[in-house]
Design an enzyme around this catalytic site. Structure first.
Site, PDB file in Angstrom:
ATOM      1  N   ARG A  52       1.660  16.230  17.837  1.00 12.73           N
ATOM      2  CA  ARG A  52       1.550  17.517  18.520  1.00 12.73           C
ATOM      3  C   ARG A  52       0.209  18.207  18.282  1.00 12.73           C
ATOM      4  O   ARG A  52      -0.202  19.048  19.072  1.00 12.73           O
ATOM      5  CB  ARG A  52       2.681  18.444  18.055  1.00 12.73           C
ATOM      6  CG  ARG A  52       4.056  18.001  18.529  1.00 12.73           C
ATOM      7  CD  ARG A  52       5.149  18.842  17.912  1.00 12.73           C
ATOM      8  NE  ARG A  52       5.231  18.636  16.466  1.00 12.73           N
ATOM      9  CZ  ARG A  52       6.126  19.220  15.685  1.00 12.73           C
ATOM     10  NH1 ARG A  52       6.998  20.067  16.190  1.00 12.73           N
ATOM     11  NH2 ARG A  52       6.160  18.968  14.393  1.00 12.73           N
ATOM     12  N   ASP A 183      11.757  -0.717   4.496  1.00 11.72           N
ATOM     13  CA  ASP A 183      11.879  -0.265   3.111  1.00 11.72           C
ATOM     14  C   ASP A 183      10.650  -0.819   2.409  1.00 11.72           C
ATOM     15  O   ASP A 183      10.574  -2.018   2.143  1.00 11.72           O
ATOM     16  CB  ASP A 183      13.165  -0.784   2.477  1.00 11.72           C
ATOM     17  CG  ASP A 183      13.357  -0.297   1.042  1.00 11.72           C
ATOM     18  OD1 ASP A 183      12.355   0.133   0.424  1.00 11.72           O
ATOM     19  OD2 ASP A 183      14.483  -0.345   0.537  1.00 11.72           O
ATOM     20  N   HIS A 184       9.673   0.047   2.139  1.00 10.51           N
ATOM     21  CA  HIS A 184       8.379  -0.459   1.672  1.00 10.51           C
ATOM     22  C   HIS A 184       8.490  -1.240   0.371  1.00 10.51           C
ATOM     23  O   HIS A 184       7.620  -2.052   0.051  1.00 10.51           O
ATOM     24  CB  HIS A 184       7.375   0.693   1.518  1.00 10.51           C
ATOM     25  CG  HIS A 184       7.655   1.595   0.357  1.00 10.51           C
ATOM     26  ND1 HIS A 184       8.474   2.697   0.456  1.00 10.51           N
ATOM     27  CD2 HIS A 184       7.219   1.571  -0.924  1.00 10.51           C
ATOM     28  CE1 HIS A 184       8.525   3.306  -0.710  1.00 10.51           C
ATOM     29  NE2 HIS A 184       7.781   2.651  -1.568  1.00 10.51           N
ATOM     30  N   GLU A 222      10.326   7.311 -12.684  1.00  7.14           N
ATOM     31  CA  GLU A 222       9.118   7.998 -12.251  1.00  7.14           C
ATOM     32  C   GLU A 222       8.793   9.127 -13.220  1.00  7.14           C
ATOM     33  O   GLU A 222       9.699   9.790 -13.729  1.00  7.14           O
ATOM     34  CB  GLU A 222       9.292   8.565 -10.843  1.00  7.14           C
ATOM     35  CG  GLU A 222       9.561   7.515  -9.777  1.00  7.14           C
ATOM     36  CD  GLU A 222       9.763   8.129  -8.401  1.00  7.14           C
ATOM     37  OE1 GLU A 222       8.809   8.100  -7.598  1.00  7.14           O
ATOM     38  OE2 GLU A 222      10.855   8.643  -8.139  1.00  7.14           O
ATOM     39  N   HIS A 246      16.246   1.359  -2.192  1.00  8.20           N
ATOM     40  CA  HIS A 246      15.427   0.558  -3.103  1.00  8.20           C
ATOM     41  C   HIS A 246      16.273  -0.212  -4.130  1.00  8.20           C
ATOM     42  O   HIS A 246      16.119  -1.427  -4.298  1.00  8.20           O
ATOM     43  CB  HIS A 246      14.430   1.437  -3.853  1.00  8.20           C
ATOM     44  CG  HIS A 246      13.433   2.118  -2.981  1.00  8.20           C
ATOM     45  ND1 HIS A 246      13.076   1.650  -1.737  1.00  8.20           N
ATOM     46  CD2 HIS A 246      12.695   3.245  -3.170  1.00  8.20           C
ATOM     47  CE1 HIS A 246      12.170   2.449  -1.207  1.00  8.20           C
ATOM     48  NE2 HIS A 246      11.926   3.425  -2.055  1.00  8.20           N
ATOM     49  N   LYS A 346      13.612  11.077 -11.949  1.00  6.98           N
ATOM     50  CA  LYS A 346      12.322  11.764 -11.955  1.00  6.98           C
ATOM     51  C   LYS A 346      12.031  12.312 -13.350  1.00  6.98           C
ATOM     52  O   LYS A 346      12.936  12.546 -14.150  1.00  6.98           O
ATOM     53  CB  LYS A 346      12.346  12.931 -10.967  1.00  6.98           C
ATOM     54  CG  LYS A 346      12.655  12.553  -9.521  1.00  6.98           C
ATOM     55  CD  LYS A 346      11.453  11.957  -8.847  1.00  6.98           C
ATOM     56  CE  LYS A 346      11.675  11.781  -7.354  1.00  6.98           C
ATOM     57  NZ  LYS A 346      10.518  11.161  -6.688  1.00  6.98           N
TER      58      LYS A 346
END
Length: 497
Positions: A52, A183-184, A222, A246, A346
């Site tokens: 956009r 899914d990377h 993480e 994952h 996390k």
């Protein structure tokens, strides 16, 4: 397969919806640059940004040039290669539901003779059905002179019902063979190496079963917090953000049977079998075999960090988990009775993703009461990030007159063996999309099987009612409840230093 064999031999028009977003700048275009640097892109490639924002072609090229210079894994950037890549780029301004914009896109694709078309939805999930519907209405889903494919990012739905609704929308416009659900994590070299390690070596596969394996731990930890994704995270939590995709993908690759061939159909057939064989977690069993927690405010390396409940867009009485673990079982002959402990969170002590396969201890202590086995049972660890490699723990005799056993390691490092330039996941996945190889992408029944399993857990949590979750310190491995959870099952966490 050699890199040169991967280069697509047909013209390709790559349309990136959401071209002004973070994913395009940080991952997609830098990955395209790396492929260009390796001469793996089609000789006739057109990259069309669709968004956009009122950008011109030159604006788009300038922004992408800056993105490559900042995020490319190969530094310094080769200006000649970059300029060639930028020369392939054009930009279409339009809302995702504006048919005039799609008409302009169609005209541009025809003008460029881009008969093989890859539509990449690098947008928030709410835009997926809007874009797919608009592509169908514009009659862009099929090109009689070539192929058309669509790449849909995760999250693919919020639960089983929404995933099925998205599938219904997608299948009204595209055939299943045209849909690439990305899914990377499946594009990471070490994840792909799970199958090679298991099925190309005669040493470990005979021991890859309930007779020899005591337990498996899959950890994705993480050090970062939720950051500016708090609004999304409050609705998703770890279970939808990481566990459903994952972690269950890593579980499926670790536990699957050997496919009859290394192709998309055969590999994904075996992964689906694993997901469908998961022993359902519902009701009281789901409560007993999962544990949740939230990170609290704290200090790490001299930096004061807010707790999850202190973030904007997070309810002060939120029960959304930032850390969870689950004890899973697979009801088949290979894995019956072997616990799989999956964990993700996390603000933990270390950024690491690994699969730790714990082998059983030898059954007898030798020489009477003296335990020759010591405290060094065998463990095989597949390190996925950040240090990609494989580690095998085993016991060795300590030099000296005593029969003392000490744990030692054999290490394989990707960086040392093959050089530091390990490809990023998106490089492989973009190449596979253009080549029509869906092996590393998830199929409709695979996604739905994962959601069906997860829905049982989330339903149990909801039936339990609001529960104040345990808090854990930033930079730790979680609260005491996390340790008690696995100790109650007779095991302990492997917490990498």
């Amino acid at each position: 397969m050699q890199a040169s064999q991967l280069k697509p031999d047909v013209p390709v028009g790559l349309v990136i919806f959401g071209a002004t977003g973070d994913l395009t700048a940080r991952k997609l275009v830098p990955a395209l640059y790396q492929l260009a640097l390796a001469d793996q892109l089609p000789d006739d490639l057109h990259i069309i940004g669709f968004a956009r924002r009122e950008w011109s072609d030159d604006d788009f090229r300038d922004e992408m040039s800056a993105a490559v210079k900042e995020h490319s894994r190969s530094q310094p950037v080769d200006d000649e290669v970059l300029q060639h890549l930028l020369g392939c780029m054009q930009y279409v301004v339009g809302d995702f539901n504006n048919q005039d914009a799609y008409a302009r896109l169609d005209a541009l694709l025809d003008e460029l003779k881009a008969d093989n078309r890859l539509f990449y939805l690098a947008t928030p999930p709410r835009a997926f059905p809007v874009i797919i519907d608009a592509i169908g209405e514009a009659k862009l889903a099929h090109c009689p002179r070539g192929w058309t494919r669509v790449v849909i990012e995760k999250p693919y739905g919020h639960d089983l019902a929404s995933a099925q609704e998205l599938d219904e929308v997608a299948h009204q416009v595209f055939e299943e063979e045209q849909i690439y659900r990305i899914d990377h994590y499946l594009g990471k070299e070490t994840v792909q190496n799970i199958l090679v390690f298991r099925f190309a070596n005669g040493i470990f596969e005979p021991l890859w079963n309930r007779r020899y394996i005591d337990s498996v731990q899959i950890t994705m930890a993480e050090t970062i917090g939720v950051g500016d994704r708090a609004g999304y995270y409050e609705d998703a939590g770890v279970i939808r953000d990481i566990f459903q995709n994952h972690l269950l993908q890593l579980l499926a690759l670790t536990a699957m049977e050997a496919p009859v061939a290394f192709n998309a159909h055969a590999v994904r057939d075996e992964k689906v079998k694993v997901l469908k064989a998961l022993h359902p977690l519902t009701g009281a069993q789901a409560i007993q075999q999962t544990v949740r927690a939230q990170y609290a405010a704290g200090e790490v390396d001299g930096e004061d960090l807010p707790g999850y409940l202190e973030l904007d867009d997070v309810a002060t009485d939120s029960t959304t988990e930032t850390l969870m673990a689950a004890e899973l079982y697979i009801d088949n002959w290979r894995w019956a009775g072997v616990p799989f402990f999956l964990r993700s969170g996390k603000r933990l002590a270390r950024r690491v993703t690994e699969i730790a396969v714990q082998y059983k201890q030898v059954p007898l202590s030798l020489f009477g009461a003296k335990n020759m086995a010591g405290e060094a049972p065998n463990r095989l660890v597949l390190n996925i990030q950040p240090e990609e490699g494989i580690t095998l723990d085993f016991g060795a005799k300590v030099p000296g007159p005593d029969n003392a056993i000490q744990g030692v390691q054999m290490d394989f490092s990707y960086a040392e063996a093959f050089g530091a330039g390990t490809p990023e996941a998106y490089e492989r996945l973009l190449m596979d999309c253009m080549n029509g190889d869906a092996t590393l992408f998830t199929r409709s029944d695979e996604v739905q099987a994962a959601w069906a399993f997860v829905d049982g857990i989330t339903a149990a949590w909801q039936q339990q009612g609001a529960q104040q979750l345990p808090q854990y310190a930033c930079g730790s491995w979680g609260p005491k409840e996390m340790d008690a959870f696995i100790q109650d099952a007779g095991f302990s966490w492997r917490n990498p230093a």
